[in-house]
Scaffold this motif. Structure first.
Motif, PDB file in Angstrom:
ATOM      1  N   VAL A  49     -46.107   2.768  36.217  1.00 18.52           N
ATOM      2  CA  VAL A  49     -44.842   2.870  36.944  1.00 18.52           C
ATOM      3  C   VAL A  49     -44.966   2.012  38.200  1.00 18.52           C
ATOM      4  O   VAL A  49     -45.882   2.197  39.001  1.00 18.52           O
ATOM      5  CB  VAL A  49     -44.517   4.328  37.315  1.00 18.52           C
ATOM      6  N   LEU A  50     -44.053   1.072  38.333  1.00 22.09           N
ATOM      7  CA  LEU A  50     -44.022   0.168  39.488  1.00 22.09           C
ATOM      8  C   LEU A  50     -42.809   0.518  40.333  1.00 22.09           C
ATOM      9  O   LEU A  50     -41.691   0.578  39.817  1.00 22.09           O
ATOM     10  CB  LEU A  50     -43.932  -1.283  39.021  1.00 22.09           C
ATOM     11  N   THR A  51     -43.028   0.734  41.614  1.00 22.30           N
ATOM     12  CA  THR A  51     -41.947   1.107  42.517  1.00 22.30           C
ATOM     13  C   THR A  51     -41.902   0.153  43.690  1.00 22.30           C
ATOM     14  O   THR A  51     -42.938  -0.146  44.286  1.00 22.30           O
ATOM     15  CB  THR A  51     -42.146   2.554  43.028  1.00 22.30           C
ATOM     16  N   ASP A  52     -40.691  -0.311  44.006  1.00 27.99           N
ATOM     17  CA  ASP A  52     -40.483  -1.186  45.158  1.00 27.99           C
ATOM     18  C   ASP A  52     -40.248  -0.315  46.388  1.00 27.99           C
ATOM     19  O   ASP A  52     -39.185   0.291  46.519  1.00 27.99           O
ATOM     20  CB  ASP A  52     -39.294  -2.112  44.924  1.00 27.99           C
ATOM     21  N   ASP A  53     -41.234  -0.235  47.273  1.00 28.39           N
ATOM     22  CA  ASP A  53     -41.122   0.558  48.496  1.00 28.39           C
ATOM     23  C   ASP A  53     -40.542  -0.242  49.659  1.00 28.39           C
ATOM     24  O   ASP A  53     -40.233   0.319  50.700  1.00 28.39           O
ATOM     25  CB  ASP A  53     -42.501   1.090  48.909  1.00 28.39           C
ATOM     26  N   ALA A  54     -40.402  -1.566  49.490  1.00 27.03           N
ATOM     27  CA  ALA A  54     -39.965  -2.418  50.597  1.00 27.03           C
ATOM     28  C   ALA A  54     -38.468  -2.706  50.573  1.00 27.03           C
ATOM     29  O   ALA A  54     -37.937  -3.232  51.546  1.00 27.03           O
ATOM     30  CB  ALA A  54     -40.734  -3.738  50.562  1.00 27.03           C
ATOM     31  N   GLY A  55     -37.789  -2.390  49.476  1.00 27.35           N
ATOM     32  CA  GLY A  55     -36.353  -2.636  49.404  1.00 27.35           C
ATOM     33  C   GLY A  55     -35.983  -4.057  49.036  1.00 27.35           C
ATOM     34  O   GLY A  55     -34.837  -4.470  49.212  1.00 27.35           O
ATOM     35  N   SER A  56     -36.948  -4.836  48.548  1.00 24.73           N
ATOM     36  CA  SER A  56     -36.635  -6.191  48.101  1.00 24.73           C
ATOM     37  C   SER A  56     -37.077  -6.329  46.654  1.00 24.73           C
ATOM     38  O   SER A  56     -38.168  -5.928  46.291  1.00 24.73           O
ATOM     39  CB  SER A  56     -37.348  -7.229  48.971  1.00 24.73           C
ATOM     40  N   ALA A  57     -36.218  -6.854  45.813  1.00 22.84           N
ATOM     41  CA  ALA A  57     -36.488  -6.942  44.377  1.00 22.84           C
ATOM     42  C   ALA A  57     -37.662  -7.863  44.082  1.00 22.84           C
ATOM     43  O   ALA A  57     -37.944  -8.796  44.826  1.00 22.84           O
ATOM     44  CB  ALA A  57     -35.240  -7.440  43.654  1.00 22.84           C
ATOM     45  N   ALA A  58     -38.338  -7.582  42.972  1.00 25.03           N
ATOM     46  CA  ALA A  58     -39.364  -8.468  42.423  1.00 25.03           C
ATOM     47  C   ALA A  58     -38.812  -8.915  41.068  1.00 25.03           C
ATOM     48  O   ALA A  58     -38.953  -8.204  40.071  1.00 25.03           O
ATOM     49  CB  ALA A  58     -40.690  -7.732  42.282  1.00 25.03           C
TER      50      ALA A  58
END
Length: 161
Positions: A49-58
Motif C-alpha cells: 500500500v502506497l500513500t501520498d502523505d505530501a499532497g502531491s501526486a506521483a
C-alpha cells in the motif's frame, strides 16, 4: 498459473505489516505477507500500500520487490503482480543484492493520486527443494525520474510446509 483475480485483498490470516516512510512524502506498507512461507506450498497473496502523505501526486511509479536470504543471496521464489489493466497475474523478477533499485525510469501503469493511496497486489511461492532460511523482503518505489521514493521491509522465514 491461472487463478481468479481478487476484487479486494483477502485477510485470511493475521496480518503482518511493515511500514517505512521517506522524505518524498510517500509511505510504503507491506500488508498480509506472513511471517513464514511454506516450501512447496500454494502461492500466498499480499499487498503493498502506497500513500501520498505530501499532497502531491506521483503520476508514474515502479514497484520493485526484492528478497534476500540469510546468506545475502537471492531466495528462489516465484513472485507475481496483479496487472491492473489486464486483470491477471504476471510474473515479476525477484531482484537480488546485485540489482539495486536504481534506474527503472519511465512510464508505468501505477500512479499515486495526490493525498491518496495505491494498493499493488502480489503473490509469492517458494519452490519445493528450497532450503529453510531466514530472509528479508524489501519493497522499493521508484519514480519516473529513477529516484527512490519510498521503501519498506519485513523479515520472513522460509520453512517446511
Amino acid at each position: 498459473m491461472a487463478s481468479a483475480v481478487p476484487a479486494a485483498p483477502v485477510a485470511t490470516r493475521p496480518s503482518a505489516t511493515a511500514t517505512a516512510g521517506h522524505p518524498d512524502g510517500i509511505e510504503a506498507r507491506i500488508t498480509d505477507l506472513p511471517a513464514t512461507l511454506g516450501i512447496g506450498a500454494a502461492p500466498v497473496e499480499f499487498s503493498i500500500v502506497l500513500t501520498d502523505d505530501a499532497g502531491s501526486a506521483a503520476p508514474s511509479v515502479s514497484p520493485l520487490f526484492q528478497l534476500t536470504g540469510s546468506t545475502g543471496s537471492a531466495v528462489p521464489a516465484t513472485v507475481e503482480r496483479l496487472d491492473p489493466d489486464a486483470g491477471r497475474w504476471v510474473s515479476v523478477p525477484v531482484s537480488d543484492d546485485d540489482s539495486a533499485p536504481i534506474g527503472a525510469a519511465g512510464k508505468t501503469p501505477y500512479s499515486i493520486p495526490a493525498g491518496g493511496s495505491l494498493t499493488v497486489h502480489y503473490r509469492i511461492s517458494v519452490p519445493a527443494g528450497s532450503q529453510p532460511q531466514d530472509m528479508q523482503s524489501y519493497f522499493f518505489v521508484v519514480g519516473a525520474d529513477g529516484r527512490q521514493l519510498a521503501t519498506a521491509s519485513q523479515p520472513v522465514r522460509v520453512a517446511a510446509a
